[in-house]
Scaffold this motif. Structure first.
Motif, PDB file in Angstrom:
ATOM      1  N   VAL A 137       0.856  -1.185  -0.066  1.00  0.00           N
ATOM      2  CA  VAL A 137       0.005   0.049   0.012  1.00  0.00           C
ATOM      3  C   VAL A 137       0.761   1.364  -0.121  1.00  0.00           C
ATOM      4  N   PRO A 138       0.857   2.175  -1.210  1.00  0.00           N
ATOM      5  CA  PRO A 138       2.104   3.192  -1.212  1.00  0.00           C
ATOM      6  C   PRO A 138       1.593   4.172  -0.140  1.00  0.00           C
ATOM      7  N   VAL A 139       2.871   4.986   0.039  1.00  0.00           N
ATOM      8  CA  VAL A 139       2.797   6.122   0.793  1.00  0.00           C
ATOM      9  C   VAL A 139       1.907   7.342   0.255  1.00  0.00           C
ATOM     10  N   PHE A 140       1.112   7.980   1.033  1.00  0.00           N
ATOM     11  CA  PHE A 140       0.567   9.230   0.488  1.00  0.00           C
ATOM     12  C   PHE A 140       0.524  10.310   1.481  1.00  0.00           C
ATOM     13  N   SER A 141       0.604  11.618   1.209  1.00  0.00           N
ATOM     14  CA  SER A 141       0.790  12.789   2.138  1.00  0.00           C
ATOM     15  C   SER A 141      -0.505  13.657   2.027  1.00  0.00           C
ATOM     16  N   ILE A 142      -0.885  14.313   3.195  1.00  0.00           N
ATOM     17  CA  ILE A 142      -2.054  15.362   3.247  1.00  0.00           C
ATOM     18  C   ILE A 142      -1.422  16.555   3.978  1.00  0.00           C
ATOM     19  N   PRO A 143      -1.854  17.698   3.161  1.00  0.00           N
ATOM     20  CA  PRO A 143      -1.412  18.904   3.937  1.00  0.00           C
ATOM     21  C   PRO A 143      -2.105  19.527   4.824  1.00  0.00           C
ATOM     22  N   TYR A 144      -1.513  20.471   5.668  1.00  0.00           N
ATOM     23  CA  TYR A 144      -2.191  20.727   6.857  1.00  0.00           C
ATOM     24  C   TYR A 144      -1.628  22.393   7.044  1.00  0.00           C
ATOM     25  N   ASN A 145      -2.468  23.047   7.887  1.00  0.00           N
ATOM     26  CA  ASN A 145      -2.139  24.334   8.234  1.00  0.00           C
ATOM     27  C   ASN A 145      -2.289  24.451   9.914  1.00  0.00           C
ATOM     28  N   ASP A 146      -1.037  24.827  10.419  1.00  0.00           N
ATOM     29  CA  ASP A 146      -1.006  24.948  11.985  1.00  0.00           C
ATOM     30  C   ASP A 146      -1.400  26.751  12.039  1.00  0.00           C
ATOM     31  N   GLU A 147      -2.611  26.820  12.481  1.00  0.00           N
ATOM     32  CA  GLU A 147      -2.927  28.347  12.537  1.00  0.00           C
ATOM     33  C   GLU A 147      -2.298  28.845  13.815  1.00  0.00           C
ATOM     34  N   ALA A 148      -2.212  28.142  14.899  1.00  0.00           N
ATOM     35  CA  ALA A 148      -1.654  28.481  16.230  1.00  0.00           C
ATOM     36  C   ALA A 148      -0.152  28.999  16.021  1.00  0.00           C
ATOM     37  N   ASN A 149       0.715  28.109  15.107  1.00  0.00           N
ATOM     38  CA  ASN A 149       1.869  28.728  14.941  1.00  0.00           C
ATOM     39  C   ASN A 149       2.180  29.333  13.661  1.00  0.00           C
ATOM     40  N   LYS A 150       1.271  29.479  13.103  1.00  0.00           N
ATOM     41  CA  LYS A 150       1.450  30.080  11.576  1.00  0.00           C
ATOM     42  C   LYS A 150       2.287  29.538  10.738  1.00  0.00           C
ATOM     43  N   THR A 151       2.185  28.060  10.662  1.00  0.00           N
ATOM     44  CA  THR A 151       3.026  27.297   9.903  1.00  0.00           C
ATOM     45  C   THR A 151       2.029  26.238   8.907  1.00  0.00           C
ATOM     46  N   SER A 152       2.626  25.680   7.947  1.00  0.00           N
ATOM     47  CA  SER A 152       2.069  24.510   7.372  1.00  0.00           C
ATOM     48  C   SER A 152       2.860  23.522   6.846  1.00  0.00           C
ATOM     49  N   GLY A 153       2.597  22.276   6.369  1.00  0.00           N
ATOM     50  CA  GLY A 153       3.299  21.075   6.196  1.00  0.00           C
ATOM     51  C   GLY A 153       2.431  19.977   5.488  1.00  0.00           C
ATOM     52  N   HIS A 154       3.246  19.046   5.148  1.00  0.00           N
ATOM     53  CA  HIS A 154       2.381  17.531   4.855  1.00  0.00           C
ATOM     54  C   HIS A 154       2.763  16.688   6.004  1.00  0.00           C
ATOM     55  N   VAL A 155       1.790  15.726   6.350  1.00  0.00           N
ATOM     56  CA  VAL A 155       1.977  14.488   6.983  1.00  0.00           C
ATOM     57  C   VAL A 155       1.813  13.425   6.195  1.00  0.00           C
ATOM     58  N   GLN A 156       2.384  12.166   6.274  1.00  0.00           N
ATOM     59  CA  GLN A 156       2.399  11.203   5.350  1.00  0.00           C
ATOM     60  C   GLN A 156       2.342  10.095   6.171  1.00  0.00           C
ATOM     61  N   THR A 157       1.883   8.776   5.340  1.00  0.00           N
ATOM     62  CA  THR A 157       1.661   7.537   6.366  1.00  0.00           C
ATOM     63  C   THR A 157       2.822   6.837   5.872  1.00  0.00           C
ATOM     64  N   SER A 158       2.935   5.427   6.414  1.00  0.00           N
ATOM     65  CA  SER A 158       3.834   4.537   6.113  1.00  0.00           C
ATOM     66  C   SER A 158       3.443   3.561   5.357  1.00  0.00           C
ATOM     67  N   PRO A 159       4.526   2.976   4.494  1.00  0.00           N
ATOM     68  CA  PRO A 159       4.048   1.860   3.616  1.00  0.00           C
ATOM     69  C   PRO A 159       3.652   0.595   4.387  1.00  0.00           C
ATOM     70  N   MET A 160       2.729  -0.300   3.725  1.00  0.00           N
ATOM     71  CA  MET A 160       2.211  -1.369   4.493  1.00  0.00           C
ATOM     72  C   MET A 160       2.149  -2.255   3.306  1.00  0.00           C
ATOM     73  N   ALA A 161       2.833  -3.650   3.868  1.00  0.00           N
ATOM     74  CA  ALA A 161       2.895  -4.704   2.952  1.00  0.00           C
ATOM     75  C   ALA A 161       1.834  -5.572   3.293  1.00  0.00           C
ATOM     76  N   LEU A 162       0.824  -6.191   1.980  1.00  0.00           N
ATOM     77  CA  LEU A 162       0.177  -7.062   2.384  1.00  0.00           C
ATOM     78  C   LEU A 162       0.193  -8.237   1.353  1.00  0.00           C
ATOM     79  N   LYS A 163      -0.194  -9.451   1.697  1.00  0.00           N
ATOM     80  CA  LYS A 163       0.162 -10.510   0.793  1.00  0.00           C
ATOM     81  C   LYS A 163      -1.252 -11.329   0.317  1.00  0.00           C
ATOM     82  N   LYS A 164      -1.015 -11.545  -1.052  1.00  0.00           N
ATOM     83  CA  LYS A 164      -2.248 -12.256  -1.463  1.00  0.00           C
ATOM     84  C   LYS A 164      -2.056 -13.862  -1.538  1.00  0.00           C
TER      85      LYS A 164
END
Length: 468
Positions: A137-164
């Motif tokens: 399952v690939p990594v994907f990132s989501i943007p966010y805004n930190d209104e308290a600290n006046k910053t912004s950035g992206h947070v991403q998931t970790s890859p996950m291996a599944l077996k068929k």
């Protein structure tokens, strides 16, 4: 002299014990100062502290999956107060090679004093013809805004291996608390590809100690591209185990072999496939060893009791008459309920008939506006696609939940297995794939037009063959 010596020894012993307690308390305090055995004093300290503004935690129900089974991924997002995240972006992520069948975004909830969280659930699938092996399952990132600290950035998931895998085992137990002598129903459900051969002859001879095997049955069915082998055991126990014994239904091995060349070649002397094993998990069972005893005091001997004529009427005829009246009243009420349920069932059956679905589909086709653009056009296509699936499902008596949840390839396999006309199956395959390309890809009005013609051809062919 002996008494003085005894008192002296006793005083020395008391001093030694007192010194040992003082040293033990001092050592305990030292351990607490160094943090080795200190216990949390506040329940809030059990909640992990967040260093980042947003965190994504990914979980999966089972790391192994098989053909035709949906994969349930759970994503928990935790963010600090004052941070904003557009949760609708989770519906637009790309998880190739997996296909997103459904996304459910939960409500915002309190995580701790300075953080909130919500749960996002993904239902994923792979094509039925995908090869076995490990998929990531690939990594994907989501943007966010930190209104308290006046910053912004992206947070991403970790890859996950599944077996068929080609085979999976599920277990069912009707209850996990039994009395001595009770019968316990234990079921093994084995899902496997058609080229996997289960060695069923070994299933009845498995060691189920300390249980005694009372009854055994095995059944095999084909569901789509999979085989479902159900092994049912009826067990009982007649001896109370020791209190120290860990009592459980043992882990049962399932032996199988893989033969992709077909049974004919296998019988003609082809090389025997290697036997492999997969084990069902052990299940703990609690034996109810509490025996209830009721002491009933014995009464003294009494002579025969004589009833008057009035007592005979009150004790015999009157209860019978009241019972008949109550039975008649209850019977009339139940008959009225039965008639109501039958009428509701007839109405529901008529609403689920192919004719009702065909009329709704024809109405959607007539209301279709080819000059529409963007989201309005896509909504019209989605409605016609859903109505087409419901109509095809009604022709083969498949439920609406099934036809809406399976992939196009799976739906085509279902109507093909039900011996539906070849012309209808072919038109349905082309039409639904065309709708999929428009719903999940670029809007092409030429493709939509051909798909509409395909739907009308399906209705025409179904009516011609008397399906509705």
């Amino acid at each position: 002299m002996k008494r003085v010596l005894f008192i002296t020894c006793l005083c020395v012993l008391i001093m030694i014990v007192s010194l040992g307690r003082c040293k033990g308390q001092e050592g305990y305090r030292q351990h607490q100062e160094h943090g080795e055995s200190a216990q949390p004093r506040d329940i809030d300290t059990l909640v992990p502290e967040m260093d980042a503004a947003v965190e994504l935690w990914l979980f999966v129900e089972n790391y192994r999956f098989i053909t035709g089974k949906m994969i349930h991924l759970t994503l928990q997002m935790v963010w600090k107060l004052g941070v904003s995240v557009d949760v609708e972006l989770f519906k637009e992520v790309d998880l190739s090679p997996f296909k997103i069948e459904k996304v459910t975004i939960g409500e915002r909830q309190i995580f701790n004093n300075d953080s909130d969280f919500c749960v996002i659930t993904y239902i994923l699938s792979l094509p039925d013809d995908a090869e076995g092996g490990v998929y990531t399952v690939p990594v994907f990132s989501i943007p966010y805004n930190d209104e308290a600290n006046k910053t912004s950035g992206h947070v991403q998931t970790s890859p996950m291996a599944l077996k068929k895998v080609p085979i999976m085992v599920e277990t069912e137990l009707d209850r996990d608390v039994v009395d001595i002598g009770d019968r316990l129903k234990y079921k093994l459900i084995i899902w496997h590809e058609k080229y996997v051969h289960i060695l069923k002859e070994n299933m009845e001879r498995l060691n189920l100690n300390p249980f005694k095997l009372i009854n055994f049955s095995i059944d095999e069915k084909i569901e789509g591209r999979l085989r479902k082998t159900t092994v049912e055991y009826e067990l009982s126990i007649y001896e109370l185990p020791d209190q120290s014994e860990n009592f459980e239904i043992p882990s049962l091995p399932v032996l199988y072999s893989i033969n992709r060349e077909g049974n004919a070649k296998h019988k003609e002397g082809a090389k025997t496939a290697a036997t492999q094993k997969i084990s069902a998990p052990a299940i703990p069972v609690l034996i109810n060893s509490l025996l209830k005893k009721i002491d009933v005091p014995l009464e003294g001997m009494k002579g025969p009791l004589v009833y008057s004529q009035k007592d005979k009427c009150l004790r015999s005829h009157l209860p019978v008459i009241l019972g008949v009246v109550i039975i008649i009243a209850l019977g009339a009420n139940e008959i009225r309920k039965l008639v109501y349920r039958l009428s509701e069932a007839i109405k529901e059956r008529m609403a689920m008939s192919p004719l009702a679905h065909a009329e709704r589909l024809e109405k959607l086709i007539n209301d279709y506006n080819s000059d529409a653009e963007g989201d309005e056009l896509r909504r019209s296509v989605v409605n016609i696609d859903c109505a087409s699936r419901a109509f095809l499902g009604s022709l083969v008596e498949a439920s609406g939940e099934v036809v809406r949840s399976v992939t196009t390839a799976k739906l085509i396999d279902i109507i093909r297995d039900k011996k539906l006309a070849v012309e209808i199956v072919g038109s349905a395959d082309n039409t639904l794939k065309s709708f999929d390309s428009v719903i999940f890809g670029e809007i092409d009005k030429d493709v939509i037009g051909k798909a509409m013609d395909g739907v009308q051809e399906i209705l025409k062919e179904a009516k011609k063959r008397g399906y509705y």
